[in-house]
Design a protein around this motif. Structure first.
Motif, PDB file in Angstrom:
ATOM      1  N   HIS A 188     -11.316   0.075   4.951  1.00  0.00           N
ATOM      2  CA  HIS A 188     -11.142   0.516   6.335  1.00  0.00           C
ATOM      3  C   HIS A 188     -11.971   1.765   6.644  1.00  0.00           C
ATOM      4  O   HIS A 188     -11.700   2.464   7.634  1.00  0.00           O
ATOM      5  N   THR A 189     -12.985   2.030   5.833  1.00  0.00           N
ATOM      6  CA  THR A 189     -13.838   3.202   6.033  1.00  0.00           C
ATOM      7  C   THR A 189     -14.369   3.271   7.460  1.00  0.00           C
ATOM      8  O   THR A 189     -14.842   2.274   8.006  1.00  0.00           O
ATOM      9  N   GLY A 190     -14.288   4.461   8.035  1.00  0.00           N
ATOM     10  CA  GLY A 190     -14.815   4.672   9.375  1.00  0.00           C
ATOM     11  C   GLY A 190     -13.823   4.406  10.483  1.00  0.00           C
ATOM     12  O   GLY A 190     -14.071   4.733  11.654  1.00  0.00           O
ATOM     13  N   GLU A 191     -12.659   3.820  10.165  1.00  0.00           N
ATOM     14  CA  GLU A 191     -11.660   3.519  11.190  1.00  0.00           C
ATOM     15  C   GLU A 191     -10.856   4.776  11.546  1.00  0.00           C
ATOM     16  O   GLU A 191     -10.634   5.657  10.714  1.00  0.00           O
ATOM     17  N   ILE A 192     -10.421   4.813  12.806  1.00  0.00           N
ATOM     18  CA  ILE A 192      -9.657   5.938  13.330  1.00  0.00           C
ATOM     19  C   ILE A 192      -8.266   5.441  13.728  1.00  0.00           C
ATOM     20  O   ILE A 192      -8.102   4.327  14.213  1.00  0.00           O
ATOM     21  N   GLY A 193      -7.266   6.265  13.524  1.00  0.00           N
ATOM     22  CA  GLY A 193      -5.930   5.880  13.946  1.00  0.00           C
ATOM     23  C   GLY A 193      -4.933   6.997  13.724  1.00  0.00           C
ATOM     24  O   GLY A 193      -5.296   8.096  13.304  1.00  0.00           O
ATOM     25  N   LYS A 194      -3.679   6.706  14.023  1.00  0.00           N
ATOM     26  CA  LYS A 194      -2.604   7.680  13.824  1.00  0.00           C
ATOM     27  C   LYS A 194      -1.726   7.243  12.656  1.00  0.00           C
ATOM     28  O   LYS A 194      -1.514   6.048  12.444  1.00  0.00           O
ATOM     29  N   ILE A 195      -1.231   8.212  11.924  1.00  0.00           N
ATOM     30  CA  ILE A 195      -0.340   7.911  10.801  1.00  0.00           C
ATOM     31  C   ILE A 195       1.005   7.459  11.341  1.00  0.00           C
ATOM     32  O   ILE A 195       1.700   8.214  12.022  1.00  0.00           O
ATOM     33  N   ASN A 196       1.366   6.216  11.044  1.00  0.00           N
ATOM     34  CA  ASN A 196       2.676   5.699  11.439  1.00  0.00           C
ATOM     35  C   ASN A 196       3.739   6.022  10.396  1.00  0.00           C
ATOM     36  O   ASN A 196       4.896   6.289  10.720  1.00  0.00           O
ATOM     37  N   GLU A 197       3.314   5.968   9.124  1.00  0.00           N
ATOM     38  CA  GLU A 197       4.275   6.161   8.036  1.00  0.00           C
ATOM     39  C   GLU A 197       3.548   6.646   6.792  1.00  0.00           C
ATOM     40  O   GLU A 197       2.430   6.207   6.500  1.00  0.00           O
ATOM     41  N   ILE A 198       4.171   7.560   6.089  1.00  0.00           N
ATOM     42  CA  ILE A 198       3.664   8.028   4.799  1.00  0.00           C
ATOM     43  C   ILE A 198       4.564   7.432   3.724  1.00  0.00           C
ATOM     44  O   ILE A 198       5.774   7.679   3.704  1.00  0.00           O
ATOM     45  N   VAL A 199       3.983   6.631   2.845  1.00  0.00           N
ATOM     46  CA  VAL A 199       4.754   5.929   1.815  1.00  0.00           C
ATOM     47  C   VAL A 199       4.561   6.649   0.481  1.00  0.00           C
ATOM     48  O   VAL A 199       3.454   6.703  -0.051  1.00  0.00           O
ATOM     49  N   VAL A 200       5.649   7.192  -0.044  1.00  0.00           N
ATOM     50  CA  VAL A 200       5.599   7.892  -1.333  1.00  0.00           C
ATOM     51  C   VAL A 200       6.100   6.946  -2.417  1.00  0.00           C
ATOM     52  O   VAL A 200       7.263   6.531  -2.405  1.00  0.00           O
ATOM     53  N   ASN A 201       5.210   6.576  -3.325  1.00  0.00           N
ATOM     54  CA  ASN A 201       5.570   5.659  -4.402  1.00  0.00           C
ATOM     55  C   ASN A 201       6.211   6.417  -5.555  1.00  0.00           C
ATOM     56  O   ASN A 201       5.709   7.463  -5.981  1.00  0.00           O
ATOM     57  N   LYS A 202       7.303   5.908  -6.049  1.00  0.00           N
ATOM     58  CA  LYS A 202       7.979   6.556  -7.174  1.00  0.00           C
ATOM     59  C   LYS A 202       7.353   6.170  -8.507  1.00  0.00           C
ATOM     60  O   LYS A 202       7.602   6.808  -9.525  1.00  0.00           O
TER      61      LYS A 202
END
Length: 242
Positions: A188-202
């Protein structure tokens, strides 16, 4: 002579894929020197002058332009033709009144995006590491090799708006849900957007984020691939008017 050449030059077909040069034009290209950006994330200043901006036809001509102090990087003259130019660097050419910001295109290649001259007064820098030192001050290690001291509460992953060449922090943008980001690597290089969710992997898997673009489509990318470029909207101009 062969050993000396191998330290300073690369065969074009062996150059990193993000170098926006043609692999079949000429045999050799110029390897960036050690500096603020890693070789795989930068272009030598000579390549920028000769191959991208076409200000010179030969390496000798490009070196002469650079050596006479006609190129500024982040507000300072650079006379090192092997200087590594990388992501978010500001390139100015006073003689032609042209100013550029180094950004990735959709294929991940480093490109020079034309920007208004007033935009040359600042650059965005991502905090790659942070260390607390004496007297409550924090040392920020930035993506472009800079180290800054500040009393502000800025976290790893956040991005600062840095006035150049003074190196003054004018504002900061937190890596958080709702932030506007530019994807700098991956499919997805070069794409722009807003962070909907930050997923923290355990687990040991890297952390990811869910990004929503202007078409309301969502995609997942690695957290490390996202570079905050503003809160509600991007504060820098982008290729294609994004």
């Amino acid at each position: 002579m062969a050993n000396m050449g191998s330290r300073k030059h690369l065969k074009r077909f062996k150059a990193p894929k993000n170098w926006s040069i043609h692999p079949k034009e000429n045999k050799w290209t110029v390897k960036p020197s050690a500096g603020p950006h890693a070789i795989e994330d930068s272009l030598s200043l000579l390549i920028v002058v000769r191959d991208i901006l076409s200000l010179a036809d030969t390496a000798r001509e490009a070196k002469r332009i650079i050596n006479t102090g006609k190129i500024l990087i982040d507000g300072r003259i650079s006379k090192d033709y092997k200087f590594p130019v990388g992501f978010m660097d500001i390139i100015e050419i006073p003689d032609t009144n042209e100013t550029y910001r180094v950004l990735p295109d959709a294929k991940g290649r480093l490109t020079l995006h034309v920007i208004p001259k007033e935009n040359a007064e600042f650059k965005l820098c991502k905090v790659s590491n942070k260390t607390t030192i004496e007297e409550g001050k924090n040392q920020l290690n930035l993506h472009d090799g800079r180290n800054l001291l500040t009393e502000e509460d800025i976290s790893v992953g956040d991005v600062i708006n840095l006035k150049v060449p003074e190196q003054e922090i004018t504002e900061s943008f937190s890596f958080e849900e709702g932030a506007t980001v530019l994807v700098t690597a991956g499919k997805h290089t070069g794409e722009i957007g807003k962070i909907n969710e930050i997923v923290v992997n355990k687990s040991s898997n890297p952390n990811t984020i869910v990004v929503e673009n202007s078409k309301k489509d969502t995609f997942v990318t690695l957290r490390d691939y996202a570079f905050v470029i503003g809160k509600d909207k991007a504060i820098i101009s982008l290729p294609g008017g994004k």
